[in-house]
Design a protein around this motif. Structure first.
Motif, PDB file in Angstrom:
ATOM      1  N   HIS A 156       0.944  -1.250   0.019  1.00  0.00           N
ATOM      2  CA  HIS A 156       0.189   0.055  -0.135  1.00  0.00           C
ATOM      3  C   HIS A 156       0.934   1.310   0.137  1.00  0.00           C
ATOM      4  O   HIS A 156       1.205   1.665   1.006  1.00  0.00           O
ATOM      5  CB  HIS A 156      -0.748  -0.054   1.339  1.00  0.00           C
ATOM      6  CG  HIS A 156      -1.931   1.056   1.272  1.00  0.00           C
ATOM      7  ND1 HIS A 156      -3.246   0.611   1.333  1.00  0.00           N
ATOM      8  CD2 HIS A 156      -1.885   2.431   0.884  1.00  0.00           C
ATOM      9  CE1 HIS A 156      -4.037   1.769   1.186  1.00  0.00           C
ATOM     10  NE2 HIS A 156      -3.252   2.710   1.113  1.00  0.00           N
ATOM     11  N   HIS A 201       1.490   5.200  -2.279  1.00  0.00           N
ATOM     12  CA  HIS A 201       1.031   6.113  -3.101  1.00  0.00           C
ATOM     13  C   HIS A 201       2.327   7.010  -3.661  1.00  0.00           C
ATOM     14  O   HIS A 201       2.570   8.145  -3.054  1.00  0.00           O
ATOM     15  CB  HIS A 201       0.122   7.284  -2.588  1.00  0.00           C
ATOM     16  CG  HIS A 201      -1.133   6.495  -1.996  1.00  0.00           C
ATOM     17  ND1 HIS A 201      -2.377   6.134  -2.760  1.00  0.00           N
ATOM     18  CD2 HIS A 201      -1.528   6.139  -0.601  1.00  0.00           C
ATOM     19  CE1 HIS A 201      -3.082   5.608  -2.063  1.00  0.00           C
ATOM     20  NE2 HIS A 201      -2.799   5.490  -0.591  1.00  0.00           N
ATOM     21  N   LYS A 241      -8.527  -0.504  -6.942  1.00  0.00           N
ATOM     22  CA  LYS A 241      -8.627  -0.050  -5.484  1.00  0.00           C
ATOM     23  C   LYS A 241     -10.151   0.722  -5.363  1.00  0.00           C
ATOM     24  O   LYS A 241     -10.354   1.177  -6.104  1.00  0.00           O
ATOM     25  CB  LYS A 241      -7.491   1.007  -5.375  1.00  0.00           C
ATOM     26  CG  LYS A 241      -7.535   1.881  -3.864  1.00  0.00           C
ATOM     27  CD  LYS A 241      -7.231   1.042  -2.763  1.00  0.00           C
ATOM     28  CE  LYS A 241      -7.206   1.820  -1.314  1.00  0.00           C
ATOM     29  NZ  LYS A 241      -6.190   3.159  -1.364  1.00  0.00           N
ATOM     30  N   HIS A 268      -6.302  -1.143   5.751  1.00  0.00           N
ATOM     31  CA  HIS A 268      -6.404  -0.354   7.234  1.00  0.00           C
ATOM     32  C   HIS A 268      -7.215  -1.380   8.013  1.00  0.00           C
ATOM     33  O   HIS A 268      -6.641  -1.858   8.945  1.00  0.00           O
ATOM     34  CB  HIS A 268      -7.152   0.710   7.019  1.00  0.00           C
ATOM     35  CG  HIS A 268      -6.505   1.873   5.995  1.00  0.00           C
ATOM     36  ND1 HIS A 268      -5.336   2.138   5.626  1.00  0.00           N
ATOM     37  CD2 HIS A 268      -7.187   2.465   4.855  1.00  0.00           C
ATOM     38  CE1 HIS A 268      -5.106   2.991   4.572  1.00  0.00           C
ATOM     39  NE2 HIS A 268      -6.492   2.834   4.048  1.00  0.00           N
ATOM     40  N   ASP A 317       0.922   2.699   3.653  1.00  0.00           N
ATOM     41  CA  ASP A 317       0.139   3.819   3.208  1.00  0.00           C
ATOM     42  C   ASP A 317       1.388   5.063   2.852  1.00  0.00           C
ATOM     43  O   ASP A 317       1.090   6.165   3.387  1.00  0.00           O
ATOM     44  CB  ASP A 317      -0.809   4.369   3.958  1.00  0.00           C
ATOM     45  CG  ASP A 317      -1.985   4.928   3.333  1.00  0.00           C
ATOM     46  OD1 ASP A 317      -1.721   5.069   2.272  1.00  0.00           O
ATOM     47  OD2 ASP A 317      -2.929   5.359   4.146  1.00  0.00           O
TER      48      ASP A 317
HETATM   49 ZN   LIG Z   1      -3.775   4.819   0.900  1.00  0.00          ZN
END
Ligand SMILES: [Zn+2]
Length: 464
Positions: free
Chosen positions: A93, A95, A228, A289, A359
Motif C-alpha cells: 500500500h 502512493h 482499489k 487499514h 500507506d
Molecule cells: Zn492509502
C-alpha cells in the motif's frame, strides 16, 4: 533538421552497429554469475533463518539459493559479511505519486498550485527513495490530482520498467474508485462546482453497480494492474465519517465481479466494521487499514482467506504530527488509532493473513520499513512480519511465481540488512544492499538526496 540521404544511410548503419554492440553487452551481462553471501539468509517463506546464506544470480534471475552453496568458477562474489540476505521487501500500500506528509492545508493548496507534470517529476524521487530502502515491489493504491485527469502512476511504472528512472516494480491502481462525496471524491470539502463539474468514472467516482463496472473497465483500459476502492470513510478526507459504509453490497458485488473477470485483484480502503464485513462477503482480496474491525469480522476474513494490509505507519505518523491536521480530521485519526491496535493484535492471534503495507505518502517515502517494528510491537513474530513483506505479499499481489522468495527461477530481487532481523527487527530500517532483477541499485549508503526534495524550496539564484 534535414539530413542528406547518404548521411541517413550511414546513420542507419551506425545505429545497426550500435544495436549489435548493445546486444553483445546485454548477452555478456546475462551470462555473468554473481554470488551474494552473508551470515544469514531469509528465503521469504521459511520459519527460521538459514546460516551462511548464498544467493547465486545470473542475468535477472536467481539460479540457486541456500546455505553454504559453492560459488561457480569465475563468478563475481559479493560477501556482505554479518548481514541477512532477504527477498526484496514488498509494500502492499503506497502512493508514490503523492506526498501528504506536511501540513494538511498547505499540502491541499500545493496540490492545486503545482502542475501535474511537476508533481510527476517529484514522484521520481519517491520511487528512488522507496527502492533504496529495500522495497523492490510496491502495490501503488491510488493516484489522483484534483481537477485533472492524468495517469501519473502508470507513467511512473512504465518509466521504471523501461529503465528510464530507478524505482520499485509497481502494480498500479490508477484512480481509487469511490462514491460521490466519499473518501476518494477529489472535490469533497471544496466549494460546490469549484472545478466546474462533478467527478465521474473517469476520475474513479461512480454510483450504482453499472457505473462501478464502467470505472473498473476504464481503469483497466488505461493500465491498472489492481483495482482499489473506498468502501468506508477515511481519515484524510473532509466530508465523510471515518467508519460509515460508502458502497452498497450490490456495488461491491459489481466491483469484485468485474475486476475478477478482468483478472485484477481488488484492494479496498476500509476502516469501518460494517463495510468490511460486506466487502469480505463480496469477495475482495484485501482490506486496507481495517481499523474498526471486530473479532467476528476477522473470523470471516480468516475463513474467506482475505488479506489484511494494516498500514500501522499511517496512523502512527498522523498521531505524531496531529497538529498538522484540521480538528475534524484529528478526531477521526484519534478514533482510528484507538481502535487499530486491538484490531491488529486480534488479527495476529486469530491467524488472519497479513500483507505488509504502509500507506507511504501519508509519511515521507522511504520510511516504509518502520512498519515492521509496529507490527512486532503489537504481537507479530518477527519472522511472520518478514514473511508478510515477502512471500505473503507476493501471494496477495498475484506475482508469487515471479518474486517474493529466494528460489531458483525467481527474479533476483535481493536485499541485505545488518545483523539478524529476528533479534532486532529495526535491522529492516538499515538495508545496505539492494538488487532488483539482477541489477545492483545500492551497495552501501543510499544515493544523496536531491538538492531540493521539497516543492517549497526556492532554487538558489547565483550571485552573478
Ligand atoms: Zn492509502
Amino acid at each position: 533538421m534535414k539530413v542528406p540521404a547518404f548521411c541517413r544511410s550511414s546513420l542507419r548503419f551506425g545505429f545497426t552497429i550500435l544495436a549489435f554492440a548493445v546486444c553483445a553487452i546485454a548477452t555478456q551481462a546475462a551470462d555473468k554469475i554473481v554470488v551474494l553471501k552473508a551470515a544469514r539468509l531469509f528465503d521469504g517463506k521459511s520459519k527460521t533463518l538459514a546460516q551462511n546464506g548464498v544467493v547465486i544470480v545470473q542475468g535477472n534471475k536467481i539460479v540457486d539459493a541456500g546455505s553454504n552453496l559453492p560459488a561457480p568458477p569465475d563468478a563475481q562474489v559479493i560477501d556482505l559479511g554479518d548481514a541477512t540476505l532477504s527477498p526484496g521487501f514488498m509494500d502492499g500500500h503506497t502512493h508514490l505519486t503523492l506526498d501528504f506528509s506536511g501540513n494538511y492545508n498547505d499540502r491541499r493548496l500545493k496540490e492545486v498550485d503545482l502542475n501535474v507534470s511537476e508533481q510527476a517529476i517529484i514522484a521520481t524521487t519517491h520511487a528512488r527513495a522507496t527502492v533504496e530502502a529495500g522495497f523492490t515491489t510496491v502495490r501503488d493504491l491510488g493516484s489522483r490530482f484534483v481537477g485533472s485527469k492524468e495517469f501519473v502512476d502508470v507513467a511512473l511504472r512504465n518509466s521504471i520498467n523501461k529503465g528510464v528512472i530507478v524505482g520499485p516494480r509497481m502494480l498500479v491502481a490508477t484512480y481509487g474508485i469511490g462514491a460521490t462525496g466519499g473518501h476518494f471524491d477529489p472535490t469533497s470539502g471544496f466549494r460546490d462546482m469549484l472545478f466546474g463539474h462533478e467527478p465521474d468514472f473517469s476520475q474513479g467516482i461512480a454510483d450504482g453497480p453499472d457505473a462501478i463496472r464502467k470505472a473498473v473497465r476504464f481503469e483497466v483500459k488505461n493500465g491498472a494492474d489492481v483495482i482499489k476502492a473506498a468502501v468506508s470513510g477515511g481519515v484524510l478526507s473532509l466530508a465523510d465519517e471515518v467508519d460509515t459504509p460508502q458502497l452498497t453490497p450490490a456495488e461491491m458485488a459489481a466491483l469484485v465481479d468485474e475486476s475478477h473477470r478482468l483478472r485484477k485483484k481488488v484492494a479496498v480502503h476500509c476502516h469501518g466494521d460494517q463495510a468490511a464485513k460486506e466487502a469480505i462477503e463480496a469477495g475482495v482480496d484485501s482490506i486496507e487499514h481495517g481499523s474498526f474491525m471486530k473479532p467476528e469480522t476477522l473470523t470471516l476474513m480468516k475463513n474467506k482467506g482475505t488479506y489484511l494490509t494494516p498500514t500501522l505507519m499511517a496512523t502512527e505518523w498522523i498521531m505524531s504530527k496531529i497538529d498538522n491536521y484540521p480538528p475534524a480530521l484529528q478526531a477521526k485519526a484519534k478514533a482510528a488509532a484507538a481502535a487499530r491496535s486491538d484490531m491488529f493484535r486480534n488479527a495476529v492471534k486469530m491467524g488472519v493473513k497479513v500483507s505488509f503495507g504502509t500507506d507511504a505518502a501519508v509519511f515521507p517515502h522511504g520510511q516504509n520499513a518502520k512498519e515492521f517494528k509496529l507490527m512486532v510491537d503489537l504481537g507479530m513474530q518477527p519472522m511472520d512480519a518478514l514473511r508478510a513483506a515477502t512471500g505473503n505479499a507476493a501471494d496477495l499481489f498475484g506475482i508469487a511465481q515471479k518474486t517474493g522468495t529466494l528460489e531458483k527461477g525467481k527474479f533476483a530481487d535481493v536485499i541485505a540488512m545488518p545483523g539478524d532481523p529476528t533479534a532486532d527487527i529495526t535491522a529492516t530500517e538499515r538495508v545496505s544492499f539492494v538488487m532488483k532483477e539482477g541489477k545492483i541499485i545500492r551497495n552501501g549508503p543510499p544515493s544523496a538526496p536531491p538538492v531540493a526534495v521539497s516543492a517549497d524550496a526556492e532554487p538558489e539564484i547565483p550571485a552573478d
